[in-house]
Design an enzyme around this catalytic site. Structure first.
Site, PDB file in Angstrom:
ATOM      1  N   CYS A   5       0.840  -1.209   0.000  1.00 57.92           N
ATOM      2  CA  CYS A   5       0.000   0.000   0.000  1.00 57.92           C
ATOM      3  C   CYS A   5       0.870   1.252   0.000  1.00 57.92           C
ATOM      4  O   CYS A   5       2.013   1.230   0.406  1.00 57.92           O
ATOM      5  CB  CYS A   5      -0.863   0.025   1.258  1.00 57.92           C
ATOM      6  SG  CYS A   5      -1.741  -1.477   1.549  1.00 57.92           S
ATOM      7  N   ARG A  40       4.611   0.244  -6.191  1.00 53.55           N
ATOM      8  CA  ARG A  40       4.572  -0.597  -4.968  1.00 53.55           C
ATOM      9  C   ARG A  40       3.643  -1.779  -5.145  1.00 53.55           C
ATOM     10  O   ARG A  40       3.609  -2.677  -4.314  1.00 53.55           O
ATOM     11  CB  ARG A  40       4.130   0.242  -3.768  1.00 53.55           C
ATOM     12  CG  ARG A  40       5.122   1.325  -3.387  1.00 53.55           C
ATOM     13  CD  ARG A  40       4.526   2.291  -2.382  1.00 53.55           C
ATOM     14  NE  ARG A  40       4.336   1.677  -1.091  1.00 53.55           N
ATOM     15  CZ  ARG A  40       5.195   1.805  -0.067  1.00 53.55           C
ATOM     16  NH1 ARG A  40       6.289   2.516  -0.244  1.00 53.55           N
ATOM     17  NH2 ARG A  40       4.987   1.251   1.082  1.00 53.55           N
ATOM     18  N   TRP A 100      -2.934  -2.724  -1.329  1.00 56.75           N
ATOM     19  CA  TRP A 100      -2.578  -4.112  -1.668  1.00 56.75           C
ATOM     20  C   TRP A 100      -3.298  -4.939  -0.621  1.00 56.75           C
ATOM     21  O   TRP A 100      -2.990  -4.881   0.564  1.00 56.75           O
ATOM     22  CB  TRP A 100      -1.070  -4.270  -1.588  1.00 56.75           C
ATOM     23  CG  TRP A 100      -0.555  -5.600  -2.004  1.00 56.75           C
ATOM     24  CD1 TRP A 100      -0.363  -6.060  -3.264  1.00 56.75           C
ATOM     25  CD2 TRP A 100      -0.170  -6.667  -1.132  1.00 56.75           C
ATOM     26  NE1 TRP A 100       0.129  -7.338  -3.242  1.00 56.75           N
ATOM     27  CE2 TRP A 100       0.254  -7.736  -1.948  1.00 56.75           C
ATOM     28  CE3 TRP A 100      -0.137  -6.831   0.236  1.00 56.75           C
ATOM     29  CZ2 TRP A 100       0.702  -8.945  -1.431  1.00 56.75           C
ATOM     30  CZ3 TRP A 100       0.316  -8.026   0.761  1.00 56.75           C
ATOM     31  CH2 TRP A 100       0.721  -9.075  -0.078  1.00 56.75           C
ATOM     32  N   ASN A 148      -1.623   1.787   6.009  1.00 56.52           N
ATOM     33  CA  ASN A 148      -0.720   0.700   5.585  1.00 56.52           C
ATOM     34  C   ASN A 148      -0.460  -0.134   6.812  1.00 56.52           C
ATOM     35  O   ASN A 148      -0.238   0.410   7.891  1.00 56.52           O
ATOM     36  CB  ASN A 148       0.629   1.259   5.100  1.00 56.52           C
ATOM     37  CG  ASN A 148       0.517   1.924   3.745  1.00 56.52           C
ATOM     38  OD1 ASN A 148      -0.559   1.928   3.147  1.00 56.52           O
ATOM     39  ND2 ASN A 148       1.612   2.479   3.273  1.00 56.52           N
ATOM     40  N   GLY A 149      -0.450  -1.472   6.653  1.00 57.42           N
ATOM     41  CA  GLY A 149      -0.127  -2.337   7.789  1.00 57.42           C
ATOM     42  C   GLY A 149      -1.295  -3.273   8.100  1.00 57.42           C
ATOM     43  O   GLY A 149      -2.232  -3.394   7.324  1.00 57.42           O
ATOM     44  N   GLU A 172      17.601 -18.188  -7.397  1.00 56.09           N
ATOM     45  CA  GLU A 172      17.174 -16.876  -7.923  1.00 56.09           C
ATOM     46  C   GLU A 172      16.525 -17.039  -9.292  1.00 56.09           C
ATOM     47  O   GLU A 172      15.491 -16.432  -9.581  1.00 56.09           O
ATOM     48  CB  GLU A 172      18.364 -15.921  -7.978  1.00 56.09           C
ATOM     49  CG  GLU A 172      18.098 -14.568  -8.585  1.00 56.09           C
ATOM     50  CD  GLU A 172      17.013 -13.763  -7.863  1.00 56.09           C
ATOM     51  OE1 GLU A 172      16.615 -14.136  -6.747  1.00 56.09           O
ATOM     52  OE2 GLU A 172      16.524 -12.782  -8.460  1.00 56.09           O
ATOM     53  N   LYS A 215      12.623 -15.992 -10.272  1.00 57.12           N
ATOM     54  CA  LYS A 215      12.291 -15.095 -11.385  1.00 57.12           C
ATOM     55  C   LYS A 215      11.215 -15.724 -12.270  1.00 57.12           C
ATOM     56  O   LYS A 215      10.228 -15.096 -12.637  1.00 57.12           O
ATOM     57  CB  LYS A 215      13.553 -14.803 -12.208  1.00 57.12           C
ATOM     58  CG  LYS A 215      14.510 -13.854 -11.518  1.00 57.12           C
ATOM     59  CD  LYS A 215      13.956 -12.462 -11.561  1.00 57.12           C
ATOM     60  CE  LYS A 215      14.153 -11.550 -10.397  1.00 57.12           C
ATOM     61  NZ  LYS A 215      14.049 -11.955  -9.056  1.00 57.12           N
ATOM     62  N   GLU A 231       7.797 -15.834 -10.362  1.00 55.95           N
ATOM     63  CA  GLU A 231       7.089 -14.575 -10.067  1.00 55.95           C
ATOM     64  C   GLU A 231       6.699 -13.823 -11.332  1.00 55.95           C
ATOM     65  O   GLU A 231       5.838 -12.951 -11.290  1.00 55.95           O
ATOM     66  CB  GLU A 231       7.912 -13.683  -9.145  1.00 55.95           C
ATOM     67  CG  GLU A 231       9.213 -13.184  -9.679  1.00 55.95           C
ATOM     68  CD  GLU A 231       9.919 -12.264  -8.675  1.00 55.95           C
ATOM     69  OE1 GLU A 231       9.259 -11.589  -7.882  1.00 55.95           O
ATOM     70  OE2 GLU A 231      11.153 -12.239  -8.699  1.00 55.95           O
ATOM     71  N   HIS A 282      17.986 -37.457  -3.721  1.00 56.46           N
ATOM     72  CA  HIS A 282      17.358 -37.690  -2.406  1.00 56.46           C
ATOM     73  C   HIS A 282      15.866 -37.386  -2.447  1.00 56.46           C
ATOM     74  O   HIS A 282      15.276 -36.996  -1.451  1.00 56.46           O
ATOM     75  CB  HIS A 282      18.063 -36.801  -1.362  1.00 56.46           C
ATOM     76  CG  HIS A 282      19.528 -37.104  -1.258  1.00 56.46           C
ATOM     77  ND1 HIS A 282      20.017 -38.249  -0.654  1.00 56.46           N
ATOM     78  CD2 HIS A 282      20.599 -36.450  -1.750  1.00 56.46           C
ATOM     79  CE1 HIS A 282      21.338 -38.261  -0.744  1.00 56.46           C
ATOM     80  NE2 HIS A 282      21.730 -37.193  -1.408  1.00 56.46           N
ATOM     81  N   LYS A 336       6.267  -4.374  -4.808  1.00 52.84           N
ATOM     82  CA  LYS A 336       7.700  -4.075  -4.879  1.00 52.84           C
ATOM     83  C   LYS A 336       8.324  -4.025  -3.492  1.00 52.84           C
ATOM     84  O   LYS A 336       9.469  -4.389  -3.313  1.00 52.84           O
ATOM     85  CB  LYS A 336       7.923  -2.742  -5.588  1.00 52.84           C
ATOM     86  CG  LYS A 336       9.391  -2.381  -5.795  1.00 52.84           C
ATOM     87  CD  LYS A 336      10.109  -3.425  -6.645  1.00 52.84           C
ATOM     88  CE  LYS A 336      11.588  -3.163  -6.761  1.00 52.84           C
ATOM     89  NZ  LYS A 336      12.297  -4.327  -7.341  1.00 52.84           N
TER      90      LYS A 336
HETATM   91  C1  AGP Z   1      12.327 -10.434  -5.953  1.00 52.04           C
HETATM   92  O1  AGP Z   1      12.260 -10.436  -7.375  1.00 52.04           O
HETATM   93  C2  AGP Z   1      11.039 -10.065  -5.301  1.00 52.04           C
HETATM   94  N1  AGP Z   1      10.542  -8.834  -5.773  1.00 52.04           N
HETATM   95  C3  AGP Z   1      11.088 -10.181  -3.788  1.00 52.04           C
HETATM   96  O2  AGP Z   1      11.506 -11.479  -3.474  1.00 52.04           O
HETATM   97  C4  AGP Z   1      12.015  -9.179  -3.073  1.00 52.04           C
HETATM   98  O3  AGP Z   1      13.367  -9.508  -3.336  1.00 52.04           O
HETATM   99  C5  AGP Z   1      11.761  -9.303  -1.562  1.00 52.04           C
HETATM  100  O4  AGP Z   1      10.424  -8.938  -1.325  1.00 52.04           O
HETATM  101  C6  AGP Z   1      12.694  -8.433  -0.717  1.00 52.04           C
HETATM  102  O5  AGP Z   1      12.504  -7.087  -1.049  1.00 52.04           O
HETATM  103  P1  AGP Z   1      13.596  -6.028  -0.518  1.00 52.04           P
HETATM  104  O6  AGP Z   1      14.890  -6.364  -1.208  1.00 52.04           O
HETATM  105  O7  AGP Z   1      13.053  -4.687  -0.917  1.00 52.04           O
HETATM  106  O8  AGP Z   1      13.707  -6.196   0.980  1.00 52.04           O
END
Ligand code: AGP
Length: 606
Positions: A2, A27, A74, A98-99, A478, A482, A485, A501, A601
């Site tokens: 948010c 965001r 959000w 927010n929160g 990683e 990617k 997401e 395993h 974000k």
């Molecule tokens: C990564 O592509 C994601 N957007 C997410 O995992 C992100 O890295 C994570 O939320 C941490 O965000 P930050 O680096 O702003 O703390």
């Protein structure tokens, strides 16, 4: 996550609120709304989806009022629709939040018992009615104080009042909130991005504090309601112009910006003439640190895992890592000689911030590796190592990941030199190799057409695996993240040696499997793991580095060769094809690449 904006001005505010909400779009959100006070009434307009839906609403276009609040939501409690969008208002009070209010159910019961009527499914609405209830007996400061005391959980609030049309109240606990100062107007924002286009003079609220924003001055209060003075900071730079340029998406632009990301980091920290690393004002002597704990979420956690391998390889330090949302609930044994490093692009991730707060309460050493130097995690850490990669808009982190691992690698080198864990000539060689990295990334970025074709197979599959050993294992995780997401396809990163395993059972005819096998110490072992999955029908995309030796295996579906360099630095290059693979998969699916579904974000809620 948010986003909040509030403006108290001598001129109409609705257009400026809309523009500020658009700056908060990065965001991630699913609905938006705003409210102003005009002619003694609260005017509230809300809409599902994008800010432009709100903007197109005729009520907004004719919205009067020189004081107002706005919000992009959000969803945490209640469906993403216009009823649950913020602001939430009673006749006298309007609130953006927010929160998460953890005791909202109990409070709602109490307030319904007092005759309050609720319209939404949100936790936020209890705040509106609680303030309204408290205002029956108390003045603004006391009713705010009393209300905040009754709330359990986290909040950043913006509040306006029908009967006090000359002020906005802001309050913060566990979710960032800032005040901005302008000519004949003042602002409230959930972060500096929201305010940068209007001012570069900012005051950040700390947890427990609240403020009363008038048009010509701002008063700050402690949790107990006593007046306090707060510093006005000048933001590092005026609003950065970030647009897509010639790119279709911010993510595409940010992938291509990575040579510059690394160049910026090198220029910031490397003293080329003396072949040394400058970490100015590092507050501790190297013998005061015998171990490191690295903490982060998501991609930032993968940076921590990557750093663990480098710290173990280059220094004699003990190294631990943890996912922030796990660390904060663990029975931690905090150690005075441990350096706790918090990795975060946004510097606002709630779990990472909570982990930092725990460490601060225990009086241990804290260091932030962040991109946003005005962020909460940066401000509340004892020492900050900025990654200098510029604004990252794409929700899927790319250049910030490379920026994070670069700074962590540089920190490992510097600590190793200070501790005499590394010979100076070996250190110098690593510095020389590092200086060549931007060029190597540029060359690796040219691998493009092949990846576009390969991405089709991943799109048609019901799932995929990403395998790596040693330095390549964090990159496998990683790469899988990617793809997940961005293209919403299940993908699992796994240690290559672990397949037998259990996960080997997943392998079936035609299943795409990425194997990261650069010519490093783990190469031979990883190639044997690769042959195990090929033997069971997997379509293997082998990502290795250029070498005069042929790859000793048959039936490899596709091979991508990145540039060769010092083993330490291969992870930077292996990452590039994986970012592109995810990008092209999502592009083919027509998904919202810069704002993937359900994601934000900056995850400022737990
Ligand atoms: C990564 O592509 C994601 N957007 C997410 O995992 C992100 O890295 C994570 O939320 C941490 O965000 P930050 O680096 O702003 O703390």
């Amino acid at each position: 996550m948010c986003g909040i904006i509030g403006i108290n001005s001598n001129k109409p505010v609705s257009a400026t609120i809309i523009n500020s909400l658009k700056k908060l779009e990065y965001r991630g959100y699913d609905s938006a709304g705003m409210a102003t006070i005009n002619n003694g009434l609260i005017n509230e307009v809300k809409s599902e989806g994008r800010v432009e839906n709100l903007e197109k609403n005729s009520l907004v276009q004719n919205m009067e009022g020189t004081i107002g609040i706005g919000h992009v939501r959000w969803a945490t409690h209640g469906l993403p629709n216009s009823i649950n969008a913020h602001p939430h208002s009673s006749q006298n009070v309007s609130v953006v939040h927010n929160g998460i209010i953890e005791n909202s159910t109990i409070l709602k019961k109490f307030l319904i018992g007092k005759g309050h009527k609720f319209k939404s499914q949100t936790d936020t609405e209890v705040i509106v009615h609680l303030i309204t209830e408290n205002l029956k007996t108390d003045n603004i400061v006391d009713s705010i104080k009393k209300t905040l005391k009754s709330l359990h959980g986290s909040f950043a609030l913006g509040i306006i009042f029908k009967d006090q049309p000359d002020l906005i109240v802001g309050a913060r606990r566990g979710s960032p909130l800032a005040v901005g100062y302008g000519p004949n107007e003042n602002y409230l924002g959930s972060d500096s991005y929201a305010l940068k286009s209007m001012t570069n003079k900012i005051t950040y609220l700390n947890d427990g504090e609240f403020c009363i924003i008038k048009r010509d001055h701002v008063e700050f209060f402690s949790e107990e309601g006593t007046k306090i003075n707060k510093k006005v900071l000048k933001l590092s730079s005026t609003e950065e112009k970030y647009d897509k340029g010639d790119y279709k998406h911010f993510m595409a632009k940010e992938i291509e910006e990575q040579p510059n990301t690394i160049k910026n980091g090198i220029n910031e920290y490397l003293d080329m003439s003396n072949k040394d690393i400058n970490i100015y004002n590092f507050p501790w002597k190297s013998n005061e640190i015998t171990s490191i704990t690295l903490i982060g979420c998501g991609t930032a956690y993968h940076s921590c895992l990557m750093a663990k391998y480098w710290f173990e390889e280059i220094t004699s330090l003990d190294v631990n890592i943890d996912i922030a949302s796990e660390f904060r609930y663990r029975k931690n044994r905090f150690k005075k000689d441990t350096l706790y490093v918090f990795v975060s692009q946004s510097g606002e991730t709630a779990d990472t911030y909570a982990a930092l707060d725990l460490c601060k309460q225990s009086g241990v050493k804290t260091c932030a590796v962040v991109n946003v130097v005005e962020s909460s995690i940066a401000r509340d850490s004892e020492f900050v190592l900025p990654i200098h990669c510029g604004t990252e808009i794409g929700v899927a982190s790319t250049k910030a990941f490379l920026g994070q691992i670069l700074i962590l690698y540089i920190l490992a080198l510097k600590l190793a030199l200070w501790r005499k864990d590394i010979e100076k000539n070996n250190f110098n060689k690593k510095i020389d190799d590092l200086k060549k990295l931007p060029k190597l990334i540029e060359q690796t970025l040219l691998i493009d057409n092949k990846i576009q074709t390969i991405s089709n197979t991943f799109n048609e599959a019901k799932g995929s695996m990403f395998l790596g050993r040693g330095f390549s294992y964090p990159i496998a995780l990683e790469g899988a993240l990617k793809l997940k997401e961005l293209s919403y396809i299940h993908a699992e990163g796994y240690p290559a040696g672990e397949m037998k395993h259990g996960p080997l059972a997943l392998i079936e005819e035609g299943m795409p499997v990425v194997v990261l096998a650069p010519r490093d110490n783990y190469y031979k072992k990883t190639i044997s793991n690769m042959q195990e999955v090929i033997a069971r029908g997997a379509k293997v995309l082998l990502i290795t580095n250029k070498s005069k030796d042929e790859v000793i295996s048959e039936n490899i579906w596709e091979t991508i060769e990145v540039e060769s360099t010092n083993e330490d630095l291969l992870p930077f290059l292996l990452t590039i094809p994986l970012q592109k693979l995810a990008y092209y998969s999502a592009l083919k699916k027509g998904y919202d690449i810069d704002k993937p579904r359900n994601l934000a974000k900056s995850v400022t809620v737990e």
